[in-house]
Design a protein around this motif. Structure first.
Motif, PDB file in Angstrom:
ATOM      1  N   SER A  18     -11.106  61.612  77.975  1.00 58.64           N
ATOM      2  CA  SER A  18     -12.363  61.270  77.299  1.00 58.64           C
ATOM      3  C   SER A  18     -13.407  62.361  77.517  1.00 58.64           C
ATOM      4  CB  SER A  18     -12.891  59.930  77.813  1.00 58.64           C
ATOM      5  OG  SER A  18     -11.968  58.895  77.551  1.00 58.64           O
ATOM      6  N   GLY A  19     -13.443  62.904  78.741  1.00 55.23           N
ATOM      7  CA  GLY A  19     -14.383  63.986  79.019  1.00 55.23           C
ATOM      8  C   GLY A  19     -14.109  65.216  78.180  1.00 55.23           C
ATOM      9  N   LEU A  20     -12.827  65.507  77.964  1.00 52.17           N
ATOM     10  CA  LEU A  20     -12.477  66.655  77.135  1.00 52.17           C
ATOM     11  C   LEU A  20     -12.884  66.434  75.679  1.00 52.17           C
ATOM     12  CD1 LEU A  20     -11.129  69.427  77.188  1.00 52.17           C
ATOM     13  CD2 LEU A  20      -8.942  68.300  76.730  1.00 52.17           C
ATOM     14  N   VAL A  21     -12.737  65.206  75.205  1.00 50.37           N
ATOM     15  CA  VAL A  21     -13.165  64.878  73.836  1.00 50.37           C
ATOM     16  C   VAL A  21     -14.675  65.048  73.710  1.00 50.37           C
ATOM     17  CG1 VAL A  21     -13.358  63.034  72.133  1.00 50.37           C
ATOM     18  CG2 VAL A  21     -11.212  63.359  73.381  1.00 50.37           C
ATOM     19  N   ILE A  22     -15.422  64.591  74.719  1.00 46.55           N
ATOM     20  CA  ILE A  22     -16.885  64.749  74.698  1.00 46.55           C
ATOM     21  C   ILE A  22     -17.257  66.226  74.697  1.00 46.55           C
ATOM     22  CG2 ILE A  22     -18.994  64.365  76.026  1.00 46.55           C
ATOM     23  CD1 ILE A  22     -17.740  61.727  76.998  1.00 46.55           C
ATOM     24  N   ALA A  23     -16.551  67.022  75.521  1.00 46.23           N
ATOM     25  CA  ALA A  23     -16.817  68.462  75.554  1.00 46.23           C
ATOM     26  C   ALA A  23     -16.548  69.104  74.196  1.00 46.23           C
ATOM     27  CB  ALA A  23     -15.970  69.125  76.636  1.00 46.23           C
ATOM     28  N   LEU A  24     -15.492  68.665  73.511  1.00 44.71           N
ATOM     29  CA  LEU A  24     -15.195  69.187  72.183  1.00 44.71           C
ATOM     30  C   LEU A  24     -16.299  68.814  71.187  1.00 44.71           C
ATOM     31  CD1 LEU A  24     -11.356  68.465  71.989  1.00 44.71           C
ATOM     32  CD2 LEU A  24     -12.444  70.725  71.955  1.00 44.71           C
ATOM     33  N   ALA A  25     -16.843  67.607  71.331  1.00 42.61           N
ATOM     34  CA  ALA A  25     -17.948  67.199  70.455  1.00 42.61           C
ATOM     35  C   ALA A  25     -19.185  68.057  70.708  1.00 42.61           C
ATOM     36  CB  ALA A  25     -18.263  65.721  70.682  1.00 42.61           C
ATOM     37  N   VAL A  26     -19.472  68.333  71.973  1.00 42.22           N
ATOM     38  CA  VAL A  26     -20.606  69.216  72.299  1.00 42.22           C
ATOM     39  C   VAL A  26     -20.366  70.611  71.741  1.00 42.22           C
ATOM     40  CG1 VAL A  26     -21.912  70.269  74.182  1.00 42.22           C
ATOM     41  CG2 VAL A  26     -21.195  67.878  74.355  1.00 42.22           C
ATOM     42  N   LEU A  27     -19.129  71.086  71.815  1.00 38.96           N
ATOM     43  CA  LEU A  27     -18.800  72.398  71.276  1.00 38.96           C
ATOM     44  C   LEU A  27     -19.005  72.431  69.761  1.00 38.96           C
ATOM     45  CD1 LEU A  27     -17.703  75.253  71.595  1.00 38.96           C
ATOM     46  CD2 LEU A  27     -15.376  74.309  71.512  1.00 38.96           C
ATOM     47  N   ALA A  28     -18.610  71.355  69.073  1.00 40.13           N
ATOM     48  CA  ALA A  28     -18.831  71.290  67.623  1.00 40.13           C
ATOM     49  C   ALA A  28     -20.320  71.337  67.300  1.00 40.13           C
ATOM     50  CB  ALA A  28     -18.200  70.015  67.064  1.00 40.13           C
ATOM     51  N   PHE A  29     -21.133  70.630  68.089  1.00 38.80           N
ATOM     52  CA  PHE A  29     -22.585  70.668  67.891  1.00 38.80           C
ATOM     53  C   PHE A  29     -23.128  72.072  68.129  1.00 38.80           C
ATOM     54  CE2 PHE A  29     -26.863  70.470  69.737  1.00 38.80           C
ATOM     55  CZ  PHE A  29     -27.557  69.851  68.696  1.00 38.80           C
ATOM     56  N   ALA A  30     -22.615  72.767  69.158  1.00 36.38           N
ATOM     57  CA  ALA A  30     -23.055  74.132  69.439  1.00 36.38           C
ATOM     58  C   ALA A  30     -22.714  75.064  68.283  1.00 36.38           C
ATOM     59  CB  ALA A  30     -22.427  74.638  70.734  1.00 36.38           C
TER      60      ALA A  30
END
Length: 342
Positions: A18-30
């Motif tokens: 789940s943490g990796l999915v959240i990190a991927l979402a933050v990366l998409a926002f970046a």
């Protein structure tokens, strides 16, 4: 009892996923922010529309010719540096190791100096492959010296060999730059570390190299876990020590050599990000490597956006911003938790 033992393990695995999915979402926002933010203000809705519908306007040119290559290159360079740093720290069992420890950065710098000063090459696409070749030669030479004589390529010997190669190449680079001011004037724009003024042709050249490095790196996660227990324990667990170290060294060379060749030396990304990853998921390389590969582009793109905002029309290069952001973060990590165990 077996169920109760497996249940917490499954929960931890789920939390890490789940943490990796959240990190991927933050990366998409970046990534979206990188396409949106710049010296010329373009509304977000217009940015999103022009991203998918290039109408040839000046705003579309800015997005497709300037910001899109810059964003994609930030993704690739960040992933390469973060993953390369995690590999180096695991390979050498040294929490202060960074991608330049095998001489990769200085090998690339020496090759760029040769291309500019002796061959008259004046464009990034012209000396990109020189930088990649220089990084590869330096890493191979360091690994060869580290395995010379009796014994295998221990982490200590690799570090010493890399430090020796770096020192020699640094003296060569400084000597050429002092004797040739014109070379220095051109070299400094690459040496500062930047994502600006990179076109899509640069992305196309480095993407396959970094992709191969990513696949090779992720394939060695289990073997690196075995090596973390020591050479004898690793052999007992079935790990091929020499082959693993050679493959990891190749992966570091591909990842960091291509990243450095495209954007110049960028500090602290490969050093600090793996520590953040280990603080989040522990020492298991099967999780540390993917987390480092995702968190590093977030840091790099975020630093690039900060450089655009604080610099206005005159941007602050991303290599400078990562040093200002990465250094205090790394010091804070060292003070709060010392260094995350490898």
């Amino acid at each position: 009892m077996a169920v109760s033992t497996q249940q917490p393990s499954a929960q931890r695995t789920g939390a890490k996923g789940s943490g990796l999915v959240i990190a991927l979402a933050v990366l998409a926002f970046a990534c979206l922010a990188s396409l949106w933010v710049g010296a010329k203000g373009i509304p977000f809705t217009a940015t999103w529309h022009l991203l998918w519908h290039n109408d040839g306007s000046s705003e579309a040119v800015i997005i497709h010719d300037l910001r899109l290559p810059r964003t994609v290159l930030g993704l690739l360079v960040g992933a390469g540096l973060g993953l390369g740093g995690a590999l180096m720290q695991a390979l050498t069992r040294n929490p202060l190791a960074d991608p330049g420890l095998l001489g990769v950065n200085m090998g690339a710098a020496a090759a760029v100096v040769v291309a500019i000063g002796f061959l008259g090459i004046g464009t990034l696409t012209g000396y990109l492959w020189f930088a990649l070749a220089g990084a590869a030669v330096a890493a191979v030479l360091a690994y060869t010296l580290g395995t010379a004589g009796r014994g295998s390529a221990t982490p200590e010997r690799l570090v010493l060999a890399g430090a020796a190669i770096t020192a020699v190449l640094f003296a060569f680079v400084q000597g050429v730059l002092l004797l040739n001011p014109m070379t220095f004037n051109q070299f400094r724009f690459w040496d500062v570390g930047s994502l600006a003024s990179r076109r899509m042709d640069v992305v196309v050249q480095v993407a396959p190299v970094i992709a191969v490095g990513i696949v090779l790196a992720l394939s060695q996660a289990r073997a690196l876990n075995a090596l973390a227990l020591g050479d004898q324990a690793g052999r007992a667990l079935g790990a091929h020590i020499g082959r693993t170290r050679a493959l990891v060294a190749i992966a570091v060379t591909l990842l960091c050599g291509a990243a450095t060749a495209a954007a110049g030396p960028i500090t602290f990304v490969g050093l600090a990000v793996p520590h953040v990853a280990r603080l989040l998921v522990g020492p298991d390389q099967r999780w540390v490597l993917p987390y480092s590969m995702v968190l590093a582009p977030i840091l790099l793109l975020g630093s690039d956006i900060v450089g655009r905002v604080i610099g206005g029309a005159e941007e602050v290069e991303v290599g400078i911003v990562t040093a200002f952001i990465g250094a205090p973060v790394f010091v804070l990590l060292c003070r709060r938790r010392k260094l995350a165990r490898l």
